[in-house]
Write a protein that holds these residues in place. Structure first.
Motif, PDB file in Angstrom:
ATOM      1  N   ALA A  91       0.834  -1.209   0.000  1.00  0.00           N
ATOM      2  CA  ALA A  91       0.000   0.000   0.000  1.00  0.00           C
ATOM      3  C   ALA A  91       0.865   1.254   0.000  1.00  0.00           C
ATOM      4  O   ALA A  91       0.554   2.240  -0.686  1.00  0.00           O
ATOM      5  CB  ALA A  91      -0.930  -0.008   1.207  1.00  0.00           C
ATOM      6  N   LEU A  92       1.954   1.252   0.743  1.00  0.00           N
ATOM      7  CA  LEU A  92       2.858   2.406   0.730  1.00  0.00           C
ATOM      8  C   LEU A  92       3.452   2.629  -0.654  1.00  0.00           C
ATOM      9  O   LEU A  92       3.675   3.756  -1.078  1.00  0.00           O
ATOM     10  CB  LEU A  92       3.984   2.213   1.754  1.00  0.00           C
ATOM     11  CG  LEU A  92       3.614   2.452   3.214  1.00  0.00           C
ATOM     12  CD1 LEU A  92       4.784   2.080   4.118  1.00  0.00           C
ATOM     13  CD2 LEU A  92       3.219   3.893   3.441  1.00  0.00           C
ATOM     14  N   PHE A  93       3.730   1.541  -1.359  1.00  0.00           N
ATOM     15  CA  PHE A  93       4.305   1.680  -2.690  1.00  0.00           C
ATOM     16  C   PHE A  93       3.245   2.091  -3.721  1.00  0.00           C
ATOM     17  O   PHE A  93       3.456   3.005  -4.517  1.00  0.00           O
ATOM     18  CB  PHE A  93       4.973   0.367  -3.135  1.00  0.00           C
ATOM     19  CG  PHE A  93       5.579   0.448  -4.492  1.00  0.00           C
ATOM     20  CD1 PHE A  93       6.757   1.135  -4.690  1.00  0.00           C
ATOM     21  CD2 PHE A  93       4.967  -0.159  -5.582  1.00  0.00           C
ATOM     22  CE1 PHE A  93       7.317   1.216  -5.948  1.00  0.00           C
ATOM     23  CE2 PHE A  93       5.514  -0.072  -6.843  1.00  0.00           C
ATOM     24  CZ  PHE A  93       6.707   0.622  -7.030  1.00  0.00           C
ATOM     25  N   LEU A  94       2.096   1.431  -3.698  1.00  0.00           N
ATOM     26  CA  LEU A  94       1.065   1.700  -4.698  1.00  0.00           C
ATOM     27  C   LEU A  94       0.389   3.056  -4.484  1.00  0.00           C
ATOM     28  O   LEU A  94      -0.031   3.681  -5.459  1.00  0.00           O
ATOM     29  CB  LEU A  94       0.016   0.588  -4.697  1.00  0.00           C
ATOM     30  CG  LEU A  94       0.525  -0.794  -5.125  1.00  0.00           C
ATOM     31  CD1 LEU A  94      -0.563  -1.837  -4.945  1.00  0.00           C
ATOM     32  CD2 LEU A  94       1.017  -0.763  -6.567  1.00  0.00           C
ATOM     33  N   LEU A  95       0.310   3.499  -3.258  1.00  0.00           N
ATOM     34  CA  LEU A  95      -0.353   4.776  -2.959  1.00  0.00           C
ATOM     35  C   LEU A  95       0.658   5.888  -2.689  1.00  0.00           C
ATOM     36  O   LEU A  95       0.368   6.851  -1.999  1.00  0.00           O
ATOM     37  CB  LEU A  95      -1.280   4.607  -1.746  1.00  0.00           C
ATOM     38  CG  LEU A  95      -2.407   3.588  -1.901  1.00  0.00           C
ATOM     39  CD1 LEU A  95      -3.130   3.410  -0.590  1.00  0.00           C
ATOM     40  CD2 LEU A  95      -3.362   4.022  -2.998  1.00  0.00           C
ATOM     41  N   ARG A  96       1.857   5.769  -3.266  1.00  0.00           N
ATOM     42  CA  ARG A  96       2.913   6.721  -2.959  1.00  0.00           C
ATOM     43  C   ARG A  96       2.576   8.135  -3.419  1.00  0.00           C
ATOM     44  O   ARG A  96       2.896   9.099  -2.737  1.00  0.00           O
ATOM     45  CB  ARG A  96       4.242   6.261  -3.538  1.00  0.00           C
ATOM     46  CG  ARG A  96       4.294   6.181  -5.039  1.00  0.00           C
ATOM     47  CD  ARG A  96       5.630   5.569  -5.481  1.00  0.00           C
ATOM     48  NE  ARG A  96       5.727   5.505  -6.927  1.00  0.00           N
ATOM     49  CZ  ARG A  96       5.251   4.506  -7.652  1.00  0.00           C
ATOM     50  NH1 ARG A  96       4.652   3.501  -7.058  1.00  0.00           N
ATOM     51  NH2 ARG A  96       5.374   4.533  -8.964  1.00  0.00           N
TER      52      ARG A  96
END
Length: 122
Positions: A98-103
């Motif tokens: 989620a941290l990567f995809l919603l950066r």
């Protein structure tokens, strides 16, 4: 134990264990200092009475209980523990994903995150 001051005859009630071996004393009434040593009369001397050992009863004869070690099927908690580990790993992996995809939305909402995502490239 009742102790009397040798100078003024003031009396004090003192527990035996505090003065059994002798003790330096000071009278609260007159301030006289003296070393008190308890007097032990030979007839009052305590001697331990011999103790007769209690008769020992033989333990009852019983067959020993032999327990078998629990098998894997007898441990329902082992499956629950394994599922808890799997759920924990999936939760951490989901958080990282989620941290990567919603950066981009996260960096827009909180600009200091751009330093974290600087190496990824927004």
């Amino acid at each position: 134990m009742l102790i009397a001051c040798p100078a003024c005859d003031a009396t004090y009630q003192v527990p035996d264990h505090l003065v059994a071996a002798g003790r330096q004393m000071r009278c609260a009434k007159c301030g006289h200092d003296w070393h008190f040593v308890p007097e032990v009369a030979p007839s009052a001397e305590r001697r331990p009475e011999p103790v007769e050992p209690a008769p020992v009863a033989a333990p009852p004869l019983e067959r020993p209980v032999v327990s078998t070690p629990p098998t894997d099927a007898a441990k329902p908690g082992k499956l629950v523990l394994a599922l808890a580990w799997v759920a924990s790993v999936l939760a951490v992996a989901g958080g990282v994903a989620a941290l990567f995809l919603l950066r981009v939305p996260l960096a827009e909402a909180w600009p200091p995150l751009e330093r974290l995502y600087g190496w990824v490239g927004l």
